[in-house]
Design a protein around this motif. Sequence first.
Motif, mmCIF file in Angstrom:
data_model
loop_
_atom_site.group_PDB
_atom_site.id
_atom_site.type_symbol
_atom_site.label_atom_id
_atom_site.label_comp_id
_atom_site.label_asym_id
_atom_site.label_seq_id
_atom_site.Cartn_x
_atom_site.Cartn_y
_atom_site.Cartn_z
ATOM 1 N N MET A 141 0.828 -1.202 0.000
ATOM 2 C CA MET A 141 0.000 0.000 0.000
ATOM 3 C C MET A 141 0.865 1.255 0.000
ATOM 4 S SD MET A 141 -1.014 2.578 2.323
ATOM 5 C CE MET A 141 -0.929 1.882 3.964
ATOM 6 N N LEU A 142 1.904 1.248 0.825
ATOM 7 C CA LEU A 142 2.781 2.413 0.928
ATOM 8 C C LEU A 142 3.585 2.645 -0.351
ATOM 9 C CD1 LEU A 142 3.951 1.958 4.608
ATOM 10 C CD2 LEU A 142 2.680 3.913 3.699
ATOM 11 N N GLU A 143 3.918 1.587 -1.050
ATOM 12 C CA GLU A 143 4.615 1.729 -2.331
ATOM 13 C C GLU A 143 3.757 2.524 -3.312
ATOM 14 O OE1 GLU A 143 6.409 -1.063 -5.956
ATOM 15 O OE2 GLU A 143 5.507 -1.987 -4.184
ATOM 16 N N GLN A 144 2.448 2.253 -3.311
ATOM 17 C CA GLN A 144 1.544 2.999 -4.182
ATOM 18 C C GLN A 144 1.338 4.423 -3.673
ATOM 19 O OE1 GLN A 144 0.186 2.112 -7.203
ATOM 20 N NE2 GLN A 144 1.606 0.386 -6.996
ATOM 21 N N SER A 145 1.192 4.580 -2.357
ATOM 22 C CA SER A 145 1.011 5.916 -1.778
ATOM 23 C C SER A 145 2.193 6.819 -2.115
ATOM 24 C CB SER A 145 0.856 5.820 -0.257
ATOM 25 O OG SER A 145 -0.275 5.062 0.098
ATOM 26 N N ALA A 146 3.398 6.248 -2.105
ATOM 27 C CA ALA A 146 4.599 7.026 -2.410
ATOM 28 C C ALA A 146 4.560 7.592 -3.824
ATOM 29 C CB ALA A 146 5.846 6.157 -2.221
ATOM 30 N N ARG A 147 3.786 6.955 -4.695
ATOM 31 C CA ARG A 147 3.642 7.436 -6.073
ATOM 32 C C ARG A 147 2.428 8.348 -6.221
ATOM 33 N NH1 ARG A 147 4.413 1.457 -8.860
ATOM 34 N NH2 ARG A 147 6.558 1.108 -8.162
ATOM 35 N N GLY A 148 1.699 8.534 -5.116
ATOM 36 C CA GLY A 148 0.506 9.367 -5.172
ATOM 37 C C GLY A 148 -0.761 8.601 -5.480
ATOM 38 N N ASN A 149 -0.686 7.268 -5.454
ATOM 39 C CA ASN A 149 -1.838 6.431 -5.768
ATOM 40 C C ASN A 149 -2.538 5.989 -4.484
ATOM 41 O OD1 ASN A 149 -1.214 6.519 -8.522
ATOM 42 N ND2 ASN A 149 0.124 4.735 -8.362
ATOM 43 N N GLY A 150 -3.631 6.658 -4.144
ATOM 44 C CA GLY A 150 -4.406 6.285 -2.979
ATOM 45 C C GLY A 150 -5.707 5.627 -3.377
ATOM 46 N N SER A 151 -6.563 5.415 -2.399
ATOM 47 C CA SER A 151 -7.871 4.831 -2.667
ATOM 48 C C SER A 151 -8.796 5.870 -3.271
ATOM 49 C CB SER A 151 -8.485 4.300 -1.370
ATOM 50 O OG SER A 151 -8.801 5.388 -0.503
ATOM 51 N N ALA A 152 -9.932 5.398 -3.809
ATOM 52 C CA ALA A 152 -10.915 6.321 -4.377
ATOM 53 C C ALA A 152 -11.401 7.311 -3.323
ATOM 54 C CB ALA A 152 -12.087 5.526 -4.947
ATOM 55 N N ALA A 153 -11.585 6.837 -2.089
ATOM 56 C CA ALA A 153 -12.061 7.706 -1.014
ATOM 57 C C ALA A 153 -11.052 8.808 -0.706
ATOM 58 C CB ALA A 153 -12.349 6.882 0.241
ATOM 59 N N GLN A 154 -9.770 8.479 -0.696
ATOM 60 C CA GLN A 154 -8.738 9.491 -0.438
ATOM 61 C C GLN A 154 -8.729 10.559 -1.524
ATOM 62 O OE1 GLN A 154 -4.793 7.813 0.468
ATOM 63 N NE2 GLN A 154 -5.809 5.917 1.016
ATOM 64 N N HIS A 155 -8.784 10.133 -2.770
ATOM 65 C CA HIS A 155 -8.707 11.086 -3.873
ATOM 66 C C HIS A 155 -9.967 11.944 -3.965
ATOM 67 C CE1 HIS A 155 -4.868 9.926 -5.611
ATOM 68 N NE2 HIS A 155 -5.195 8.665 -5.413
ATOM 69 N N ARG A 156 -11.103 11.372 -3.628
ATOM 70 C CA ARG A 156 -12.322 12.168 -3.649
ATOM 71 C C ARG A 156 -12.239 13.290 -2.614
ATOM 72 N NH1 ARG A 156 -18.263 10.645 -1.378
ATOM 73 N NH2 ARG A 156 -19.290 12.572 -1.994
ATOM 74 N N LEU A 157 -11.771 12.966 -1.398
ATOM 75 C CA LEU A 157 -11.653 13.985 -0.362
ATOM 76 C C LEU A 157 -10.641 15.052 -0.758
ATOM 77 C CD1 LEU A 157 -12.347 15.081 2.415
ATOM 78 C CD2 LEU A 157 -10.609 13.559 3.391
ATOM 79 N N LEU A 158 -9.526 14.650 -1.342
ATOM 80 C CA LEU A 158 -8.508 15.616 -1.745
ATOM 81 C C LEU A 158 -9.026 16.557 -2.829
ATOM 82 C CD1 LEU A 158 -5.361 13.336 -1.649
ATOM 83 C CD2 LEU A 158 -5.648 15.480 -0.380
#
Length: 318
Positions: free
Chosen positions: A238-255
Amino acid sequence: IGAPLAERLPQTGRWGTVFAVFKRSCYLESVGGQVFCLADHRSGAGPLTLGIVLPPDATMSSLGVSEGCHLETDGGVLRLGSTVILSAAKATIWEPKPVGQTAAPDKILHRLDTLINLVTPLIPADGLARVIPHTAAIANGEPPRIDTENPATILAMPRLCRLADGLIHSEPETLDRAVTGLLGLGPGLTPSGDDLLGGLLVALRAMPDAASHPIVELLAECVTRHATIKTTRISSTMLEQSARGNGSAAQHRLLRCLLGTDSRSGITSAALELIQVGHTSGWDTLAGISLGIHLSLRMNQTPEETSSAMQETAGVPA
């Protein structure tokens, strides 16, 4: 299916082998070592999630899914173990919508303050959610005092202050110490410290002025390097993806709601969607997002603006 996952899977053959089974989801590892999640689509989309429509009363176990089952495809359908057949006819590729043009810093901070005031009465005792109301103080170099008996929060506070200091002053050694202290902190499949770091990274990558900043690149490298030995295999992925800016749909919607120029507000529903994830995972991620936004804005302040911000927060009770 998440775009980063879709890019790595073959047209035919084995997609992965199950190594962890939960009520409505399971985790698999591909032949190439990629960890991904197969889950009921109502749990939300993500970069390494394959969302499927499960019968309402079904569980993975009741469908015969167990550790060691293979997920394979002949190019038309997917077969999971000996009992589950999945149609791929309506499969779509998911990737988050970019934030695009961001709002003015004062508007972003106003939205974030509104959100924090909204969720503060709901904050659970577990995890690192108690950090949320104090993320501005942490980013401004003012270590807050938090009245709590939660051991994870007690341990996390000085490490979060160290993390903020390392980012603001571009100090690699300080950053490295903070990251190693936060990774794996707390119980669970994705420990609280990991979820906070994940939210922080996704938020920093969503802020145009911080996304490619050298110290953010260093933070991303530091997190992914240490995560392989400091936390769980699932959380490390999960953190490998987060480091690239790839979060869950819920995270990106809030952002998008917090950072975008669109005046239509969906902040409340977006925040509620996020905090419902896991036991405390959504709350811990929200703490990271809040801290990431505050730190990103401070990283781009002039020395005069930084001094003014610190004077405004000085003496404010925690």
